[in-house]
Design an enzyme around this catalytic site. Structure first.
Site: not given
Ligand code: BG6
Length: 514
Positions: A186-187, A249
């Site tokens: 989960d980044h 997230h």
């Molecule tokens: C991803 C989603 O996990 O996270 C995307 O699939 C979203 O739809 C993105 O745009 C948002 O990540 P960040 O790091 O740009 O807030």
């Protein structure tokens, strides 16, 4: 030897190496780890691709991605060439062909023979969800990842599309590998500011005594994007905001905000504490979904002077799509610490600004001794944790305005990452890849967490699927549909702007010195 250099030889094997994720995120992350000496000298990266190309073509393609997306550009030709020499490509016309994996097993064994030592093997599945089972089983059949202390499988979200499919995916993975080998990314958990929630809460004594229902009125969590679905309409139209952002997230961040203090920072300890939160979140009964969850879909509109089309006009999206691009939830954590404190979560695409933040709204003082005009500008304390952009933490409190009379103003105490550390922050994928290489799963999701999160959103999804929404219901450039305002207004509250975006500083307020 540079201080950071890791000793254990490492091979990263990327399935889906010509995909977007590889050139936008993975290779820039590996390159930055290389520049910062986090990779061992004995390091190799194998790309596995359905398109046939030479090693040189692969390296060039990766170079273009790094040039475009890395936080640091290609440093110089010499270091690029050194880095590129670690990259090789394997052709796999068909990911279900066993010979691909027997050849891969031979290549891996050969590398280890050349290096005269075993290597950590990180298999990164940057592939569509419907291919995960095939690749996992083939890796298992070819004995590529048999040594569980040395091999890890990194899986990208989505982990299933509901509780049932997530369970099936987990069972399949656990049949082929040990749970300790499975790294579900989960980044958001790799973001510096998200990790800092743990540091802020558990390395300071100041806030933890207040971190409960006695002092906190409610918590708001927002992940707002200005972007639409870009080129991912096909995927997004089957997912929607609840699956794409909240199930993972936002719920993961909520766990970090709500969890009990851990005994140690060991991976299982942190994951157990997060799991306790997910267990304690009150289930939303099917018939009450409308009181706890709202959805929206963007129409055409303007953001910062630019006009954008409606969601239903985006490429890959059905013209009558009922997929939500905005979702807001009210959740309660039924435990001793949080009983009665609502957590409001919202996320959406094509909103007014890009901001991810957590706002902790404290309760008002139990008795206000000052009265009348002195407190006309009074507000309860508020803590804003800005995840991105302008990463910061801001505590809002009351101060006496300069002047002969007692009159209060709200002021901000501010910590900014940029000002305090003046350093280039690593990308989430750098942290997560390094952790995967080192076998540290603290920031990755365990099977039970994934399933518990699906169990929470499943009733909402089912209820939404059973009724037709009145979409589109918010213009691009707005803050979502009116129903989101009502969700929180019915509790006598409103969505709060982060202190940074409001213009309220003591210097702005009028002094009453005359
Ligand atoms: C991803 C989603 O996990 O996270 C995307 O699939 C979203 O739809 C993105 O745009 C948002 O990540 P960040 O790091 O740009 O807030």
């Amino acid at each position: 030897m540079p201080a950071n250099l890791r000793e254990r030889p490492t091979i990263i094997i990327i399935f889906g190496s010509s995909g977007d994720l590889t050139s936008r995120k993975l290779l820039p992350a590996v390159y930055n780890l290389f520049l910062d000496n986090w990779l061992p000298e004995k390091f190799a990266l194998f790309g596995i691709d359905r398109k046939k190309k030479s090693h040189e073509e692969f390296r060039q393609q990766m170079r273009v991605g790094i040039d475009q997306f890395s936080r640091r550009p290609i440093a110089d030709i010499k270091s690029w060439e050194e880095f590129a020499s670690h990259l090789t490509i394997f052709h796999a016309a068909d990911f279900s062909d066993p010979t691909v994996y027997s050849k891969l097993a031979e290549e891996l064994a050969q590398k280890e023979k050349d290096w005269k030592t075993k290597a950590s093997r990180v298999f990164y599945l940057a592939i569509p969800p419907n291919m995960i089972e095939t690749v996992a089983q083939q890796l298992r059949n070819a004995h590529c990842a048999d040594e569980s202390d040395y091999s890890r499988i990194v899986v990208e979200k989505p982990f299933g599309s509901n509780l049932e499919s997530a369970r099936a995916l987990n069972q399949m993975m656990q049949k082929n590998f040990k749970e300790s080998q499975i790294f579900r990314i989960d980044h958001y958990l790799g973001k510096e500011t998200v990790q800092n929630i743990l540091a802020f809460r558990f390395a300071n004594s100041l806030f933890e005594p207040l971190w409960n229902r006695r002092y906190i009125d409610h918590v708001q969590m927002t992940v707002a994007e200005q972007l639409g679905v870009e080129h991912r309409g096909g995927y997004y139209d089957k997912a929607g905001a609840l699956r794409d952002m909240i199930q993972n997230h936002l719920l993961q961040m909520m766990c970090l905000i709500a969890m009990e203090p851990p005994v140690s920072f060991q991976d299982e300890e942190i994951r157990n504490k997060k799991m306790d939160v997910l267990h304690a979140v009150r289930a939303i009964p099917h018939e009450q979904v409308r009181n706890f969850a709202v959805r929206g879909q963007y129409n055409a509109g303007w953001i910062e002077g630019q006009h954008y089309p409606a969601y239903r006009e985006e490429a890959g999206v059905k013209p009558n799509s009922n997929t939500e691009t905005f979702a807001a939830l009210k959740l309660f954590v039924d435990n001793w610490r949080w009983q009665g404190v609502p957590f409001y979560l919202r996320t959406g695409k094509r909103l007014a600004s890009k901001v991810s933040e957590v706002i902790i709204q404290f309760r008002p003082v139990p008795h206000m001794a000052l009265s009348g005009i002195a407190v006309s500008d009074w507000q309860p304390n508020r803590l804003g944790i800005r995840i991105q952009p302008d990463e910061n933490i801001i505590l809002r409190f009351q101060a006496k305005r300069p002047g002969l009379k007692m009159s209060l103003s709200t002021v901000d105490m501010r910590f900014s990452y940029k000002d305090s550390f003046q350093t280039n922050t690593p990308e989430a994928y750098e942290t997560l890849l390094l952790d995967a290489i080192e076998g540290d799963s603290t920031l990755f999701m365990r099977a039970d967490q994934v399933e518990a999160a699906w169990a929470l959103v499943d009733p909402v999804m089912k209820s939404w699927e059973s009724t037709d929404p009145d979409f589109p219901n918010y213009p691009s450039g707005n803050w979502g549909p009116e129903s989101a305002e009502i969700l929180i207004a019915q509790d006598g509250r409103s969505w709060l702007q982060s202190p940074t975006t409001e213009k309220k500083h003591v210097s702005d307020s009028k002094s009453d010195s005359n």
